[in-house]
Scaffold this active site. Structure first.
Site, PDB file in Angstrom:
ATOM      1  N   VAL A  20     -24.720 101.672   7.125  1.00 39.62           N
ATOM      2  CA  VAL A  20     -25.584 102.631   6.272  1.00 39.62           C
ATOM      3  C   VAL A  20     -26.786 102.352   5.609  1.00 39.62           C
ATOM      4  CG1 VAL A  20     -23.358 104.200   5.912  1.00 39.62           C
ATOM      5  CG2 VAL A  20     -24.038 102.175   4.408  1.00 39.62           C
ATOM      6  N   ARG A  21     -27.060 100.855   5.867  1.00 41.38           N
ATOM      7  CA  ARG A  21     -28.130 100.465   5.247  1.00 41.38           C
ATOM      8  C   ARG A  21     -28.159 100.169   3.696  1.00 41.38           C
ATOM      9  NH1 ARG A  21     -28.201  98.172  10.032  1.00 41.38           N
ATOM     10  NH2 ARG A  21     -29.076  99.295  11.681  1.00 41.38           N
ATOM     11  N   ASN A  45     -24.132  93.700   6.967  1.00 42.47           N
ATOM     12  CA  ASN A  45     -25.129  92.847   7.530  1.00 42.47           C
ATOM     13  C   ASN A  45     -26.583  93.650   6.890  1.00 42.47           C
ATOM     14  OD1 ASN A  45     -24.872  95.213   9.276  1.00 42.47           O
ATOM     15  ND2 ASN A  45     -26.169  94.270  10.817  1.00 42.47           N
ATOM     16  N   LYS A 102     -16.581  90.346   8.757  1.00 45.37           N
ATOM     17  CA  LYS A 102     -17.128  90.240   9.950  1.00 45.37           C
ATOM     18  C   LYS A 102     -17.717  89.171  10.467  1.00 45.37           C
ATOM     19  CE  LYS A 102     -19.169  92.837  13.253  1.00 45.37           C
ATOM     20  NZ  LYS A 102     -19.831  93.971  13.291  1.00 45.37           N
ATOM     21  N   HIS A 139     -18.121  91.009  16.529  1.00 43.03           N
ATOM     22  CA  HIS A 139     -18.973  91.299  17.547  1.00 43.03           C
ATOM     23  C   HIS A 139     -18.782  90.238  18.496  1.00 43.03           C
ATOM     24  CE1 HIS A 139     -23.191  92.817  18.750  1.00 43.03           C
ATOM     25  NE2 HIS A 139     -23.067  91.935  19.598  1.00 43.03           N
ATOM     26  N   HIS A 177     -16.814  97.535  19.139  1.00 45.15           N
ATOM     27  CA  HIS A 177     -17.598  98.001  20.235  1.00 45.15           C
ATOM     28  C   HIS A 177     -17.333  97.687  21.541  1.00 45.15           C
ATOM     29  CE1 HIS A 177     -19.969  94.816  19.077  1.00 45.15           C
ATOM     30  NE2 HIS A 177     -20.568  95.364  17.961  1.00 45.15           N
ATOM     31  N   ASP A 250     -20.305 102.641  15.445  1.00 46.52           N
ATOM     32  CA  ASP A 250     -21.201 101.466  15.164  1.00 46.52           C
ATOM     33  C   ASP A 250     -22.690 102.505  15.097  1.00 46.52           C
ATOM     34  OD1 ASP A 250     -22.609  99.109  15.162  1.00 46.52           O
ATOM     35  OD2 ASP A 250     -22.774  98.986  17.172  1.00 46.52           O
ATOM     36  N   HIS A 254     -32.109 103.194  12.103  1.00 50.83           N
ATOM     37  CA  HIS A 254     -33.262 102.337  12.259  1.00 50.83           C
ATOM     38  C   HIS A 254     -34.425 103.535  12.257  1.00 50.83           C
ATOM     39  CE1 HIS A 254     -31.730  98.599  13.416  1.00 50.83           C
ATOM     40  NE2 HIS A 254     -30.788  99.073  14.210  1.00 50.83           N
ATOM     41  N   ALA A 266     -31.982  97.211  18.064  1.00 50.35           N
ATOM     42  CA  ALA A 266     -30.906  97.638  18.580  1.00 50.35           C
ATOM     43  C   ALA A 266     -29.955  98.664  17.969  1.00 50.35           C
ATOM     44  CB  ALA A 266     -29.901  96.520  19.303  1.00 50.35           C
TER      45      ALA A 266
END
Length: 346
Positions: A20-21, A45, A102, A139, A177, A250, A254, A266
Site C-alpha cells: 500500500v506504500r 518494503n 518478509k 519472495h 506469489h 501482491d 506505482h 515491476a
C-alpha cells in the site's frame, strides 16, 4: 457459500500479500482493499524498510487512518528481514502483534536492496521466528545473473527453500506469489508448515500478455508471468481444494509514468478489482465452488487466525475499470483498465 448462475456470496475474504506504500499515495489505494477484504498482510518494503516492531505499529496506524469511515479493515503487519535484524526484535515484534517477516533476496524486486545477502546470516533470527511463531514470507527467486529470469523461482526451491525447510522444520513458510509448475508441485508435496499465495494475474495470464500488441508494462511484475503450462498448473493448484493455497494479490501500486518508462518498475495494481478477477479465474476453470476456501478460509487457517464472519456478494455483470486512479499527486493505471470484467462486487 451460496451460489446461483449469476450470483455468488462468500465469506469476506482476506488478502495475504499487499503493498500500500505510504503517505498520500497510500491514502489513495487503501480504500480499494478495504472495500473488498477484511484483513491484509502488509508488505514492509518501504523506503526505508520496516525493520522494527515500533515502525510496524506506526505504519499500521497510518494505514488505519486511510480506511474510509464505516469500513472495517485490519492491516496485519510484517517486518523486513535484513542481514542485521536481531533475534531480540522478533520477540518485540511478536509482543506487538506482528505476524510475519518478509524475506527478500537482495535485489530481487522493488525496494529490496536492503534484503538478505546470505541466509546463513539470519539463522539466529529465523530460530527466534520459529520459537515465537512468526511466519516467514518468501519472495522465492534467486538473483544470480547466470540464472535465466524465467528459471529463478525453480532455482530458489533447490538452492534455498529445501535447505530452509531442513534446518527449520517447524517454521511456517509462505511461498509467495508462486508462478511455476515446480512451485505448485513443491508446495503440494510439502508438509503442513508450507503454504503459498497466488495472484490474480498469474491465474489469468501467461507471459504473452506482456507483449501482445507491443510492450504492456502494466502486466509486468516480479516474479514475471510464465508460460501457459505454468499458468494451468497454478489454476489447478488454486482450484484443487488443498488448504495450502490461498489468495494473495501482491497488488503493487506505482505511478503510471514510472511503469511506462525505459526501465519501468515491476508490479501490477489489482486491488481495485481483485476478488472479481479471482472469481473470473475460478469461473473459467469451472470451480466457483472452490473460491470461498481459497479466498476466505485457507489463509486464516494457515496463519492460525479466526475466519471472518461477514459476507460479500458478487454478481455476473459486465463492468469496466477506469483508465486510471489518483495516486497521491500522480496517476495509477490499474490492471485490466478499460477491459470488461465479467464479475462485479456489489
Amino acid at each position: 457459500m451460496t451460489a446461483s448462475t449469476n450470483t455468488l456470496t462468500i465469506t469476506r475474504p482476506d488478502d495475504w500479500h499487499l503493498h500500500v506504500r505510504d503517505g498520500e499515495a497510500m491514502r489513495s489505494v487503501v480504500p480499494h482493499t478495504a472495500a473488498q477484504f477484511a484483513r491484509a498482510i502488509i508488505m514492509p518494503n518501504l523506503k526505508p524498510p520496516v525493520t522494527t516492531a515500533e515502525q510496524a505499529l506506526e505504519y499500521k496506524q497510518r494505514i488505519l487512518s486511510a480506511v474510509p469511515e464505516g469500513m472495517a479493515f485490519e492491516p496485519l503487519m510484517t517486518l523486513y528481514l535484513t542481514d542485521n535484524l536481531p533475534p531480540e526484535e522478533i520477540v518485540r515484534a511478536k509482543a506487538a502483534g506482528v505476524v510475519a517477516c518478509k524475506l527478500y533476496p537482495a535485489g530481487a524486486t522493488t525496494n529490496s536492496d536492503h534484503g538478505v545477502t546470505d541466509l546463513r546470516k539470519i539463522y539466529p533470527t529465523l530460530e527466534a521466528m520459529q520459537r515465537e511463531g512468526l511466519l516467514l514470507l518468501v519472495h522465492g527467486e534467486v538473483t544470480s545473473s547466470d540464472i535465466d529470469l524465467f528459471d529463478r523461482e525453480a532455482a530458489f526451491i533447490d538452492q534455498h527453500l529445501i535447505p530452509l525447510r531442513r534446518d527449520f522444520p517447524e517454521l511456517k513458510i509462505v511461498f509467495e506469489h508462486i508462478t511455476t509448475r515446480e512451485a505448485a508441485q513443491y508446495v503440494t508435496e510439502a508438509d503442513r508448515f508450507v503454504g503459498a499465495t497466488i495472484t490474480p494475474q498469474h491465474l489469468l495470464f501467461n507471459r504473452n500478455a506482456i507483449f501482445t500488441g507491443g510492450i504492456r508494462p502494466h502486466y509486468y511484475c516480479l516474479p514475471v508471468l510464465k508460460r501457459e503450462t505454468h499458468r494451468l498448473a497454478l489454476v489447478e493448484a488454486a482450484t484443487s481444494g488443498l488448504p495450502k493455497f490461498f489468495l494473495g494479490t501482491d497488488s503493487a501500486p506505482h505511478a503510471a509514468h514510472l511503469k511506462e518508462h525505459a526501465t519501468g518498475c515491476a508490479g501490477c495494481y489489482s486491488a481495485h478489482a481483485a476478488i472479481e478477477m479471482y472469481a473470473e479465474a475460478f469461473d473459467n476453470a469451472g470451480a466457483l465452488d472452490k473460491l470461498e476456501a481459497f479466498a476466505s478460509f485457507n489463509g486464516p487457517d494457515f496463519y492460525s487466525l479466526p475466519r471472518n464472519t461477514g459476507k460479500i456478494t458478487l454478481v455476473r455483470e459486465s463492468w469496466t475499470p477506469p483508465d486510471s486512479f489518483a495516486f497521491g499527486e500522480a496517476q495509477l493505471k490499474p490492471l485490466r483498465s478499460g477491459e470488461a470484467l465479467p464479475w462485479k462486487l456489489v
